[in-house]
Design an enzyme around this catalytic site. Structure first.
Site, PDB file in Angstrom:
ATOM      1  N   TYR A 194      37.347  28.966  37.196  1.00 17.47           N
ATOM      2  CA  TYR A 194      38.489  29.425  36.406  1.00 17.47           C
ATOM      3  C   TYR A 194      39.653  28.448  36.499  1.00 17.47           C
ATOM      4  CZ  TYR A 194      36.764  33.987  34.914  1.00 17.47           C
ATOM      5  OH  TYR A 194      36.073  34.981  34.294  1.00 17.47           O
ATOM      6  N   HIS A 225      36.923  34.958  26.324  1.00 16.46           N
ATOM      7  CA  HIS A 225      38.181  35.725  26.363  1.00 16.46           C
ATOM      8  C   HIS A 225      39.268  35.061  25.510  1.00 16.46           C
ATOM      9  CE1 HIS A 225      36.766  38.461  29.539  1.00 16.46           C
ATOM     10  NE2 HIS A 225      36.219  37.402  30.084  1.00 16.46           N
ATOM     11  N   ASN A 284      37.391  43.070  34.404  1.00 16.27           N
ATOM     12  CA  ASN A 284      36.954  43.585  33.110  1.00 16.27           C
ATOM     13  C   ASN A 284      37.208  45.085  33.049  1.00 16.27           C
ATOM     14  OD1 ASN A 284      35.991  41.172  31.911  1.00 16.27           O
ATOM     15  ND2 ASN A 284      34.046  41.345  33.005  1.00 16.27           N
TER      16      ASN A 284
END
Length: 497
Positions: free
Chosen positions: A336, A53, A126
């Protein structure tokens, strides 16, 4: 009147044009600290780009509650109809580097940071309701197939399709990726999905499983391969340009947040695993419930500060929103935040993009690199916990999440591919896509796998055969008849909802 330029330490700068030298022809003096500072800062202007990303675009906006869902959640963001919450968005491609073209065929990230009164809630999703793999053990391997070959330094279709053929549950997501949906016209023409199964719980402690859907108001417009190639030849920044021009013209993109809700006990009685991120929940069994409207209306004043520094993580939840036994989600909750600690630093949550706006922040993290904020909670003696000080931060048991009821057998993940992995891709292929969309799917997939070896092609045909014989036949024929017939219509393709 212009501002007076200063050094980073605040002293006025006499010149920003010439170096200090020992004479008219040099050499440059080491004491020209401002020259050294400028060059040294330039060497450090870049931070590591996201592993995935990396290429992204973002806007600021507002979320407004339009329907009462307090029976499902105690989260204050949804506490009353009409309530508004500030939001920071970031949309992105997955595989491309920071300089990649916007209009490449790829899955798009769809992330939202809600600055709620109870802290930040991040919806990190997404533009597709499913994903390629259901176990995080395979995520690093999958991402490597999307990046560059270690020897050729080129993208490798061989690696992509070899991996997908070895993980047949990926066929659901690959079908979406290779369909018309694979190249949205820009971020405003796509839906956003939490993809994973999350949970909500109400004031009574009753838990529900939920899925998040952000439905676009702008329509689902996509580019064909041919139109995307033409566009990329003109500009690599088409998404950023579209968003800028849209906001400048006062056209604010909107989405409606809807949720699917499943009672906790229902999960064990389904004929598929509701926590498997390669599966969707049928809308006829779990209808969409409206929650609110998202409107993105402002271009951030500084892209780096608010978009590049934005750190989204599924671990950022608020009381009333939680997780599920989804294996991929469980791994993302940890990984993350760790990615942000590496990329942005120990105190990444204190950066302007990530700092909570409405909630007081009181924790016991201390020191570390770039400790640029005060955090003694008003009492410098309270730097550990438990402690004796009445004004020190304390946990709040009232926000405790209800216990998670897990039956390992009922919620198991198949260790091998099962027939259930092909049911939903089959329905997508036969019942959702039109004849024309199937033709373009065959051609898009054939073009993507054309460079692959015969052995990889045959392995992938075998996966498609398990979805539907027409699928395998259509792709095989498109590969064998390459080059595929060009699509001459330059207008964006309209896809079904």
């Amino acid at each position: 009147m212009s501002q007076r330029q200063t050094t980073t330490a605040g002293a006025p700068v006499p010149t920003n044009e010439t170096s200090k030298t020992a004479g008219p022809r040099g050499p440059v003096l080491l004491e020209d600290y401002q020259l050294i500072e400028k060059l040294a800062h330039q060497n450090r202007e870049r931070i590591p780009e996201r592993t995935v990303h990396a290429k992204g675009w973002g806007l600021q906006g507002t979320f407004t509650v339009t329907n009462d869902i307090t029976k499902y959640t105690r989260a204050k963001i949804f506490s009353e109809v009409g309530k508004k919450t500030e939001v920071l968005s970031r949309w992105s491609t997955v595989a491309g580097e920071a300089g990649a073209a916007d209009a490449e065929r790829d899955v798009r990230g769809f992330s939202l940071k809600f600055y709620t009164e109870e802290g930040n809630w991040d919806m990190v999703g997404n533009n597709t309701p499913v994903f390629f793999v259901r176990d995080a053990y395979k995520f690093p391997d999958f991402i490597r197939t999307q990046k560059r070959h270690p020897k050729t330094n080129l993208r490798s279709p061989e690696a992509m399709f070899d991996f997908w053929a070895g993980q047949p549950e990926s066929v659901h997501q690959v079908t979406i990726l290779m369909s018309d949906r694979g190249i949205p016209q820009n971020p405003t023409h796509m839906n956003g999905y939490g993809s994973h199964t999350f949970s909500m719980w109400n004031h009574e402690g009753t838990r529900y499983w939920v899925k998040f859907h952000f439905k676009t108001h702008q329509g689902h417009d996509y580019y064909t391969n041919e139109k995307a190639k033409e566009l990329i030849g003109q500009t690599r920044e088409s998404y950023q340009e579209d968003l800028w021009n849209m906001i400048e013209a006062g056209k604010h993109p909107k989405w409606t947040l809807k949720i699917q809700v499943m009672e906790e006990e229902q999960a064990a009685s389904l004929d598929f695993n509701p926590f498997d991120v390669t599966k969707v929940w049928p809308h006829k069994d779990f209808p969409l419930i409206e929650v609110g409207e998202l409107e993105m209306h402002t271009v951030p004043e500084n892209y780096f500060q608010l978009v590049e520094n934005a750190a989204y993580s599924p671990s950022n939840v608020v009381p009333g929103i939680g997780f599920s036994p989804d294996k991929m989600l469980q791994a993302r909750v940890w990984s993350y935040a760790d990615a942000h600690r590496y990329r942005l630093g120990t105190h990444y949550e204190a950066l302007p993009a990530n700092a909570p706006k409405a909630a007081s922040v009181a924790h016991y993290h201390k020191d570390g690199a770039m400790r640029f904020f005060q955090n003694d909670t008003g009492n410098s003696n309270a730097y550990y916990e438990p402690n004796q000080y009445e004004d020190a931060p304390r946990p709040d048991p009232s926000v405790m999440e209800p216990p998670l009821k897990i039956d390992p057998e009922a919620y198991r993940y198949p260790q091998e591919t099962e027939e259930v992995d092909f049911v939903q891709p089959r329905a997508l292929y036969k019942d959702v896509l039109t004849d024309d969309e199937r033709v373009r799917l065959h051609q898009n997939m054939a073009g993507a796998m054309a460079p692959c070896s015969d052995s990889v092609k045959e392995r992938w045909y075998a996966v498609l055969e398990r979805v539907h014989p027409d699928y395998a036949k259509g792709v095989r024929e498109a590969v064998e008849s390459a080059p595929a017939l060009p699509v001459t219509d330059d207008t964006p393709v309209k896809a079904a909802e």
